[in-house]
Write a protein that holds these residues in place. Structure first.
Motif, short mmCIF file in Angstrom:
data_model
loop_
_atom_site.label_atom_id
_atom_site.label_comp_id
_atom_site.label_asym_id
_atom_site.label_seq_id
_atom_site.Cartn_x
_atom_site.Cartn_y
_atom_site.Cartn_z
N GLU A 15 5.56 6.37 -13.09
CA GLU A 15 5.97 6.96 -11.82
C GLU A 15 7.48 7.14 -11.79
O GLU A 15 8.00 8.16 -11.35
CB GLU A 15 5.51 6.06 -10.67
N ILE A 16 8.15 6.15 -12.31
CA ILE A 16 9.62 6.27 -12.34
C ILE A 16 10.02 7.43 -13.23
O ILE A 16 10.88 8.23 -12.90
CB ILE A 16 10.26 4.96 -12.84
N ARG A 17 9.36 7.53 -14.36
CA ARG A 17 9.68 8.62 -15.27
C ARG A 17 9.45 9.96 -14.59
O ARG A 17 10.21 10.90 -14.74
CB ARG A 17 8.80 8.53 -16.52
N ASN A 65 2.44 -0.07 -16.26
CA ASN A 65 2.50 1.28 -16.84
C ASN A 65 2.56 2.35 -15.77
O ASN A 65 3.27 3.34 -15.90
CB ASN A 65 1.28 1.51 -17.75
N GLU A 66 1.81 2.12 -14.75
CA GLU A 66 1.83 3.10 -13.66
C GLU A 66 3.22 3.21 -13.06
O GLU A 66 3.71 4.29 -12.78
CB GLU A 66 0.86 2.67 -12.55
N GLU A 99 0.84 -1.19 0.00
CA GLU A 99 0.00 0.00 0.00
C GLU A 99 0.87 1.23 0.00
O GLU A 99 0.49 2.30 -0.44
CB GLU A 99 -0.88 0.02 1.25
N ASP A 100 2.02 1.06 0.52
CA ASP A 100 2.84 2.23 0.78
C ASP A 100 3.24 3.01 -0.45
O ASP A 100 3.22 4.22 -0.48
CB ASP A 100 4.12 1.81 1.51
N SER A 101 3.65 2.29 -1.40
CA SER A 101 4.10 3.08 -2.54
C SER A 101 3.77 2.36 -3.80
O SER A 101 3.56 1.16 -3.83
CB SER A 101 5.60 3.35 -2.43
N LEU A 102 3.75 3.12 -4.80
CA LEU A 102 3.40 2.61 -6.09
C LEU A 102 4.47 1.64 -6.57
O LEU A 102 4.20 0.64 -7.21
CB LEU A 102 3.34 3.81 -7.03
#
Lengths: 782, 1051
Positions: B996-998, B991-992, B919-922
């Motif tokens: 997110e990394i991008r 994809n998310e 839950e903490d992070s994507l």
């Protein structure tokens, strides 16, 4: 004489069917005698004058040539042995066999070139069958955009007319320039594509071709490529495939639209002009680029660069004055004092350009329209060497420019008969050497036996290149007599001398032609036979030749005192050929063949050719270029204008070029070649101002007013460049155009005995009368 | 597949065989050390016979290594753990190391205070020494807290064996050193927040919206959740723990100390090493083996921290650059803008030398703030201009001291006493501060912006000029690069700053340069060609660059037609240098950004280049010795040109969309001198790269940035600026000129001592950046930081900033690459690491046995990062020349935040996303970088901020493939992957994550598909830093190597 200057287009050609006039029609045999004649042995020739007047239509076969080294062409003076089928060259006396196809020759079947009246004959040189059609003429316009909007509009107007007049197949290119040079790629349809060259840098032809992607391509196939189906307009993006020059030079039929859009969008140069500075104008680079582009055409393609200049070159090679307005454009004084810092460099640049153009066989025409000088003095070399046309005017809106510009594209009756790629060869009898040629041509440096040691003008050659020439173009050839030991022995002597001019050129219609003019004159033996010499003297030609000769000397020799030189020559001539008793001025008289000569000299001394300080170097250059290329009759008008009087009492008649000719009830028409002045006497002017000419009862007055106008129009129509027409009234400010040319027989010094209604001239110059008195006195001195 | 796999092919050429052979040898050697009998270190252990470490070395190393952390006191107990290594590494290799260890520790009684030192935040350990200063105090918390500590720290003692077992070593150490007074030490700050769970904290600041200026880099807005990656873990820890109760920072602190206090450290102070010292000896006995699971590794930290830059009048130690935190500027600047390699400044130069650590500042003046942070305040002094010290010209800042009822103020940089301008007078309050100090941002904030007064203007502020220059030579057109560039430009136009001051221009070039004049009543633009590429010029004075509002339509139209216009272009030559020069001339009157899209090696015109790479290869005789010359610019032409560009405020960015060698070494000189950068798309693919090109361009023009900037860093007397490094042009020694500066660019400033500092004084740094905003306002951004000075070496270690130091090392290495052979650079890097650790070992941990490798808490990851650096693209022998040059070029301006991942990438598993429930992070937790984590049925994403490599094992469930790639087989999928989103949860998640990394990296990762059994797969494996690679040590081996080196130096 001067009065019938309009002869150019009339059948009665004063220059004769051969269009050759010699200063002396009888030649002394020795060098010493020749030098005692004072006026050099010279011929003024007009190689392609009015082909219509030739006795024979062009001959559709190649001419026969004498064996080398003579190589003279067969001519009516050749002695022919019909039986042996042999002809003897009159120049070298070699015997030549007729070739087999002349087998049918006989007394009754003489080829045209042997007819006596065919001393001038033209041959058509047909290419090998199947060879490409003659290349279309190329017109590359170079337009100055450092001009005000209004002037630019005039330019556009003229350009549109010109484009409309061009033959469909003619190739057109466009270069515009200001601070930088813009070469327009007409063959690119996606958008307006322009190659930009910087104005500051001199670039060689190779660099230009390289940068345009034309190096190596284009040349071999040039004429053909232009014929390529217009199909897929190869978009000029890739030089390697779209070879070429045809990206920049397109047939009028294909680019008329593009051109017209371009002209519509053409704006004055956008680069800022700083206060106190001249516009930055890189004429030199623009011309280099134009020349470079044409360099990609095949040599031999008739091509002309037509430059429209609106001001001085201030940047890059060919600069004549700095940008700073506080520096004035060089004057004659500066040139004399060597105080024109840019002059020599610019001249050198144009010399290089001239060489390039000549080697390519292309022409530079300059139409300069500006109040200030544009640098004609520097460009003179390039224009004259290539046989280019030149027109100097004050504005692109002025008729001198507008009408002249239009003339070069006109066909038909008024056509200038612009021809390309001419080569002049001269052959002459032994003992005659050629010193050189003055006129719009370049020596090809082809040395031969007939080259004289002393050189005048373009010398050291037996052949000259004329990249451009037209019907009026004439040249002055200077000869020297140098009899060899053997031939000078009496007994051997042939009484006649022969000179042959062979001109090959590209006719306006495209084909190559060769015109041969062979003339024959008499040798005069010994020093005693002045009579014959006098009989053969052509004073008009002599005056013009002297004027040309002296102009050349003034340009080449520093510290040359032209007036003194002329005076001395005139005195020597008079001493030699005058009738007088020693030291008795009153006994002096001249043969009618010489009678006008002193007056010519008097006017020459006062003319723009000698008195250069009243003119700018540009004007002087302009005058001299025209002097050198015009026919004798026209040139005489430059030296000594003609003056015609119109009045109620008498029919129009020539009057003395003298202030005394002015009368209140006369209208004078002055033709000074460059300008035509209609001068209304005081009374006439008053009447006119009161509009009598509009009243039915004064029809005659209206006609009187009209007559000189019509006459002027005739002059104007027959002349290129179109002269400036000045209409003025006595005592008006414009009257100076007339007064400056008149003999100051009445000045403020002599004002006491001036008849009423006459005029005086404010000058300290001596009048012709005084001049003659001195001449007589000096001529008879022992 | 471009990458040359060769080196990797042999995956483990010399796989460490069994523990047996080599291993045994180790143990032996170690035996002297602490390593217990456990014979075989882990599998990996044995350095291949021939390899790097000579046999002898072997022994030493490994054991110790692990021990490293242990050092501190690690008690013997750990021993037992040894199993980890020997055992089953394979099996469950990766567990995040941390977990296990902790258990132990945590549970551990508070008593452990001492040990706390290590593990916890770095700080912990040292404190003792100084006891005096507040600093010390804080440590305690760390331990307590918790759980997360790095495994080892907790475990510490034992070399590797992590001691999960309950028996924590703690007791062992006696060192209470920290005993320092409880006051809230420097760290105090951090801890407090730690406690909080991520979720909750941010809230407080939540209110503040992100500064307007920052545009969303990619997709989403810079999200709230920053990645908690790597190192942060460490630092963070302290906080978490403990402080359960006390949220309030300050308060809490005290508490902690209390606990610790017992230690009474003072006495001990002398031994900075305290933590470890005693034990060390003891430990020796521990025969442990190195447990790969226990050696230091970064830990992901997911919680968001609120960081007050100063607390209680003291500079607070900033959180790790890579962690997510929200800054509250309370006097010092945000660490994003400027951070120092040491959070306490050594009093003398000797101290710096002794420590082996660099003293440098990383300045990133436009760094993106966290969205929850307050924007930087703008201060307008009107005509008067900002208040400055009349001697050194430093700008007013919170550390200038007002005296004499405020009539004078004393410059904190040069010590000069200035008269306060009348307009600026204000009484002092009882605390000696001006009464208005809290109302005036320049007196209470570390960072402010001043509106520049006239004296700062030499001309009207320049407009925002963007000039696009596109290669249209044959190859560029054929590969689709031209079309991609045109389309990217066209789309990006709408992201240009609004307003009449935004100007654009465009030109194309092949062997000539084509300018376009768009200002025409007519529809068609005018194309102006400059054919002279040896000596270029601009074809128009005006009209080449126009306000975007006036020409957008025609520009768009033109961009659309350019590709077709040049469709049949046969000109293969490209006049890159000349085209830049010509464009520059057009921009000269204003300056601005020149964005160049280049696709082939510039072959003609000014600044043309040759295919040196090929020449170098064919000329083998020159061998490796000369190879690095290919990494130097071929000549000075482009440099000279770049200096002129910079002088006229033209910044060049080069987008290399190429499929061949382009000599980046030479080309990159231009951007790096003018404040731009190189973007590299190799091998360019018309399929996958246009998206990146567009995003890069868009970010380039829309990110926060400034023009015509001049920057100077001032520092307190005692120090002086030694050098600046980054992408700029330096004309005078004191200032650097930045034609453009943006949020991604960092500048490194190094210092040297020219005097001594007093022990209790503070050393201040002030960076002043004069620039013009994109809207044409001239401003001065002033960034201040003031740090305490110390004469204690142990403090330096304790307050060392690992990531900043490492960034320094990376940049140093990069600058050495063009001039030295790769092996020299690697040696240099290694020895830097060794020197630092040796210094620590020698001066701060002297008590410990020579058999232990002792790592300072703050720098415990240094060996790992160093190893990663040695294996990075730039330092590899086998890399393509251009790849290495590119690596060098980006490093020169890289920020701390991105430097670490560039070298030490992050890897996550994608195949099991659905089974996870973070839950903490994507972004799921990252995996350690070794091949034990790679399973044949797995799909992994490894990213370094530039590229994303998606590795697909050869036994992956085809359904998973189908879900992610839309195809059950990868047979036809190109290497240069275009990741599509399919209609399933997994694909959506993937994809998310990628997006997110991008977003985090402000970079649109290029994705590449790597498959096992394919060269691409081998390349992927070469990125697994911890693995042993041909010619490269495994992590464990490297630790052993480092340890041996230190040992040999010590003797």
């Amino acid at each position: 004489m001067a009065a019938d200057r309009s002869a150019a287009s009339t059948p009665a050609d004063p220059d004769g069917p051969d269009a050759v006039r010699l200063t002396w029609n009888a030649w002394p045999r020795s060098k010493v005698e020749a030098s005692r004649c004072v006026v050099p042995l010279a011929a003024s020739i007009c190689p392609v004058r009015s082909p219509e007047s030739l006795a024979s239509p062009p001959l559709p076969y190649p001419p026969l040539r004498c064996k080398p080294p003579c190589s003279a062409l067969i001519n009516p003076f050749a002695r022919v042995d019909y039986a042996a089928k042999i002809w003897i060259c009159p120049l070298c006396f070699s015997r030549n066999h007729f070739p087999p196809h002349y087998a049918g020759i006989s007394e009754n079947n003489v080829p045209a070139e042997l007819f006596a009246q065919c001393s001038t004959v033209e041959y058509l040189v047909a290419g090998a069958p199947g060879s490409p059609a003659p290349p279309p003429p190329v017109f590359l316009f170079v337009i100055d955009t450092c001009i005000i909007e209004e002037e630019l509009e005039y330019v556009k107007l003229s350009m549109r007319k010109a484009v409309a007049l061009l033959p469909e197949h003619a190739l057109v290119g466009l270069v515009t320039f200001g601070t930088q040079v813009h070469l327009h790629e007409l063959g690119f349809s996606d958008l307006s594509k322009i190659y930009v060259f910087r104005g500051t840098k001199d670039i060689s032809k190779e660099q230009i071709l390289d940068q345009l992607g034309l190096s190596g391509v284009g040349r071999p196939g040039f004429p053909k490529m232009t014929q390529q189906p217009g199909g897929q307009q190869v978009n000029g993006m890739h030089p390697s495939t779209t070879a070429g020059v045809n990206r920049f030079l397109l047939p009028v039929s294909e680019c008329e639209c593009t051109l017209s859009t371009l002209l519509d969008e053409l704006q004055p140069d956008q680069w800022p002009v700083e206060a106190g500075n001249r516009a930055i104008r890189c004429t030199g680079v623009a011309l280099s680029v134009a020349a470079g582009l044409l360099g990609a055409c095949m040599p031999g393609t008739g091509a002309r660069i037509i430059a429209l200049l609106g001001g001085p070159c201030t940047e890059g090679p060919g600069v004549i004055v700095s940008k700073d307005l506080s520096e004035p454009v060089r004057s004659h004084k500066d040139l004399d004092k060597d105080a024109a810092p840019h002059f020599q460099k610019a001249v050198k640049f144009y010399d290089g350009l001239a060489k390039q153009l000549v080697s390519q066989g292309h022409v530079l025409d300059v139409f300069a329209s500006a109040l200030d000088q544009v640098g004609l003095a520097e460009m003179k070399l390039a224009i004259e060497r290539t046989g280019g046309l030149v027109v100097l005017s004050e504005s692109f809106g002025h008729s001198v420019f507008k009408d002249s510009f239009k003339r070069i594209f006109e066909g038909g009756e008024h056509s200038l008969g612009l021809s390309f790629n001419g080569t002049l060869e001269i052959n002459c009898s032994k003992d005659i050497k050629v010193q050189g040629v003055i006129g719009p041509c370049t020596s090809l440096e082809k040395k031969g036996a007939l080259c004289a040691d002393t050189v005048v003008g373009q010398g050291n050659s037996t052949a000259w290149k004329m990249c451009g020439l037209d019907r009026n173009t004439s040249f002055t050839v200077f000869f020297d007599v140098s009899p060899s030991e053997r031939t000078s022995q009496p007994g051997h002597q042939n009484p006649d001398l022969y000179i042959q001019f062979v001109t090959s050129y590209q006719h306006p219609e495209g084909q190559m032609r060769i015109r041969v003019t062979t003339i024959s004159r008499k040798w005069v033996d010994g020093s005693t036979n002045t009579e014959e010499l006098v009989e053969g003297f052509d004073q008009e030609t002599a005056a013009v030749v002297l004027a040309r000769y002296i102009s050349l000397k003034m340009e080449l020799e520093e510290e040359f005192d032209a007036t003194r030189w002329l005076d001395r020559s005139l005195i020597r001539l008079c001493s030699r050929f005058g009738d007088y008793r020693k030291d008795d001025p009153s006994s002096f008289s001249l043969h009618s063949n010489f009678s006008l000569f002193p007056q010519f000299m008097f006017n020459l001394r006062r003319s723009q050719f000698v008195q250069v300080f009243n003119n700018s170097p540009d004007e002087t250059a302009y005058f001299r270029m025209l002097l050198n290329r015009e026919s004798i009759t026209n040139s005489v008008a430059m030296i000594q204008p003609s003056l015609i009087s119109f009045s109620f009492d008498t029919p129009p008649s020539p009057v003395f070029l003298d202030v005394a000719s002015i009368a209140p009830d006369r209208i004078l028409l002055l033709d000074a070649y460059f300008s035509v002045v209609i001068f209304h006497g005081m009374t006439i002017a008053q009447w006119r101002n009161m509009c009598y000419q509009n009243q039915p009862e004064h029809q005659q007055f209206a006609q009187l007013l009209q007559a000189p106008q019509e006459e002027a129009q005739v002059i104007i129509n027959g002349r290129f460049p179109v002269p400036r027409l000045v209409v003025c009234d006595q005592h008006g400010s414009q009257a100076r155009f007339l007064l400056a040319k008149l003999n100051p027989s009445a000045t403020y010094n002599s004002a006491h005995d001036v008849p009423a209604g006459s005029d005086i001239i404010f000058t300290d110059d001596v009048s012709f009368q005084v001049f003659c008195e001195h001449l007589q006195r000096l001529a008879v001195q022992s | 597949m471009s990458r040359p796999p060769p080196s990797f092919t042999p995956q483990n050429p010399t796989p460490a065989p069994n523990p047996g052979g080599p291993a045994s040898s180790f143990p032996a050697s170690f035996s002297n050390l602490q390593i217990s009998g456990a014979p075989p270190p882990f599998a990996s252990a044995g350095p291949p016979a021939g390899n790097g470490p000579a046999p002898p070395s072997i022994r030493g190393p490994q054991a110790p290594v692990p021990g490293a952390r242990p050092f501190a006191g690690s008690p013997s107990p750990p021993v037992q753990q040894s199993p980890p290594f020997g055992g089953p590494p394979a099996v469950q290799p990766l567990q995040p190391p941390q977990r296990p260890p902790f258990h132990g520790p945590l549970s551990g009684p508070p008593a452990q205070a001492q040990r706390a030192p290590f593990r916890g935040p770095p700080a912990a350990s040292q404190p003792p020494p100084f006891a005096g200063p507040p600093a010390a105090v804080s440590q305690p918390p760390p331990f307590v807290a918790t759980p997360q500590l790095p495994p080892y720290s907790a475990a510490q003692p034992q070399l590797f064996g992590g001691p999960p077992g309950g028996a924590v070593p703690l007791p062992t150490y006696s060192m209470p050193p920290f005993g320092g007074p409880p006051q809230q030490g420097p760290y105090g700050g951090p801890p407090q927040f730690g406690g909080q769970r991520p979720g909750s904290q941010p809230p407080s600041f939540g209110a503040h919206t992100a500064p307007a200026s920052q545009p969303p880099p990619f997709m989403g807005v810079p999200g709230a959740s920053a990645p908690a990656f790597g190192p942060p873990g460490w630092q963070g820890q302290p906080q978490p723990g403990v402080l359960p109760g006390g949220l309030q920072p300050s308060m809490r602190m005290p508490v902690m100390p209390g606990g610790m206090q017992p230690i009474a450290g003072q006495g001990i102070p002398s031994t900075p090493t305290m933590p470890y010292s005693p034990h060390a000896g003891a430990q020796v006995s521990t025969p442990s083996k190195i447990d790969p699971n226990q050696i230091p590794r970064p830990i992901a930290e997911t919680s968001v921290v609120i960081f007050e830059t100063r607390q209680g009048g003291q500079a607070a130690v900033p959180p790790a650059a890579s962690s997510e935190f929200i800054v509250k500027d309370t006097g010092n600047c945000s660490p994003r803008l400027m951070r120092c390699t040491m959070n306490q400044i050594p009093c003398t130069g000797d101290l710096v030398t002794t420590s082996g650590m660099p003293l440098a500042l990383m300045v990133q003046p436009f760094a993106l703030p966290h969205p929850s942070e307050e924007p930087i305040q703008l201060v307008d002094f009107g005509e008067m201009g900002p208040i400055r010290c009349s001697r050194c010209k430093a700008y007013i800042n919170p550390f200038m001291r007002f005296v004499d009822q405020g009539k004078n103020f004393i410059c904190n940089l040069c010590g000069f006493s200035n008269d306060t301008p009348r307009e600026y007078l204000c009484n002092l309050g009882p605390d000696g501060r001006r009464r208005d100090a809290d109302d005036r941002p320049e007196l209470c904030r570390g960072t402010v912006e001043f509106i520049a007064s006239k004296e700062f203007l030499v001309r009207e502020p320049m407009p925002a000029v963007y000039f696009f220059l596109v290669d249209v030579s044959m190859n560029a057109v054929h590969t689709g690069a031209t079309a991609a560039a045109c389309s990217a430009i066209s789309q990006a136009l709408s992201d240009l700053p609004e307003g009449p001051r935004t100007m654009v221009g465009i030109a194309t070039f092949d062997s000539a340069i084509h300018f376009y004049s768009l200002k025409r009543a007519q529809q068609q633009p005018l194309m102006l060609i400059v054919p002279d590429i040896q000596d270029v010029y601009t074809p128009l004075q005006m009209d080449l660059i126009l306000p975007v509002s006036e020409c957008r339509d025609s520009l768009e139209q033109l961009l659309e037609s350019i590709p077709s216009m040049f469709e049949n272009n046969r000109v293969a030559d490209s006049a890159f240098g000349a085209a830049m020069k010509a464009s520059f001339l057009a921009m000269k009157p204003t300056g601005g950004k020149l964005l160049v899209f280049q696709s082939v090696l510039p072959s003609v015109g000014t600044g043309s280049l040759s295919a040196r790479e090929a020449e170098g290869r064919s000329n083998i005789s020159t061998g490796d010795k000369e190879a690095h010359k290919l990494l130097q610019p071929v000549d000075k032409t482009l440099k000279t040109m770049a200096l002129e560009f910079a002088e006229y405020q033209v910044c060049v960015d080069v987008f290399l969309t190429t499929q061949s060698y382009t000599d980046i070494a030479s080309i990159s000189v231009v951007p790096s001198t003018t404040g731009g950068r190189v973007y590299y798309y190799f091998p360019f693919s018309a399929l996958s790269d246009p998206a990146k090109l567009f995003n890069d361009l868009r970010w380039n023009i829309s990110r926060p940035q400034g023009f015509e900037a001049v920057m100077r860093v001032r520092c307190s007397q005692g120090l002086q600026v030694q050098d600046y490094s980054g992408n700029f042009c330096k004309r005078v020694p004191t200032d650097i000129d930045l034609p453009a500066i943006d949020s991604d660019k960092a500048i490194m400033v190094t210092f040297k001592h020219d005097d001594k500092f007093q022990e209790n004084s503070e050393c201040a740094f002030q960076c002043a950046l004069l620039y013009t905003t994109v809207y044409g306002q001239r401003r001065i951004r002033v960034i201040n930081i003031s740090l305490p000075c110390t004469s204690m070496l142990s403090n330096l270690f304790r307050y060392a900033d690992l990531e900043t130091q490492f960034t320094y090392i990376v940049k140093q290495a990069a600058s050495g690459i063009p001039t030295s052979s790769p092996s020299q650079v690697r040696d240099q890097v290694t020895s830097t690491c060794i020197n630092i650790l040796q210094s620590y070992r020698k001066y701060c941990a002297s008590v410990s046995s020579s058999g232990q490798l002792i790592l300072p808490e703050a720098l415990k990851l240094l060996p790992l990062y160093t190893l990663a650096l040695i294996k990075s693209i730039g330092l590899r022998n086998d890399g393509r020349i251009d790849d290495r040059s590119y690596w060098v070029s980006i490093v020169s301006s890289i920020s701390v935040f991105l430097a670490v991942p560039l070298v030490f990438p992050r890897m996550i598993a994608l195949h099991d996303l659905m089974s996870r429930d973070d839950e903490d992070s994507l972004i799921p937790n990252h995996l350690t970088l070794n091949s034990e984590n790679i399973q044949d049925d797995g799909i992994y994403l490894l990213e370094n901020g530039e590229d994303g490599f998606i590795y697909v094992g050869n036994a992956v469930n085809s359904a998973t493939l189908e879900q992610i790639f839309g195809s059950s087989s990868l047979a036809g999928v190109p290497n240069q992957l275009v990741l599509e989103q399919f209609d399933n949860e997994l694909s959506r998640k993937v994809n998310e994550i990628v997006n997110e990394i991008r977003r985090q990296r402000c970079s649109y990762l290029r994705l590449r598909l790597c498959q096992k059994g394919d060269p691409s797969g081998d390349f992927f494996r070469s990125l697994l830093v911890e693995d042993k690679a041909p010619g490269g040590l495994s992590y464990v081996e490297f630790l052993v190597h480092v340890h041996r080196q230190i040992q040999s130096k010590m003797t």
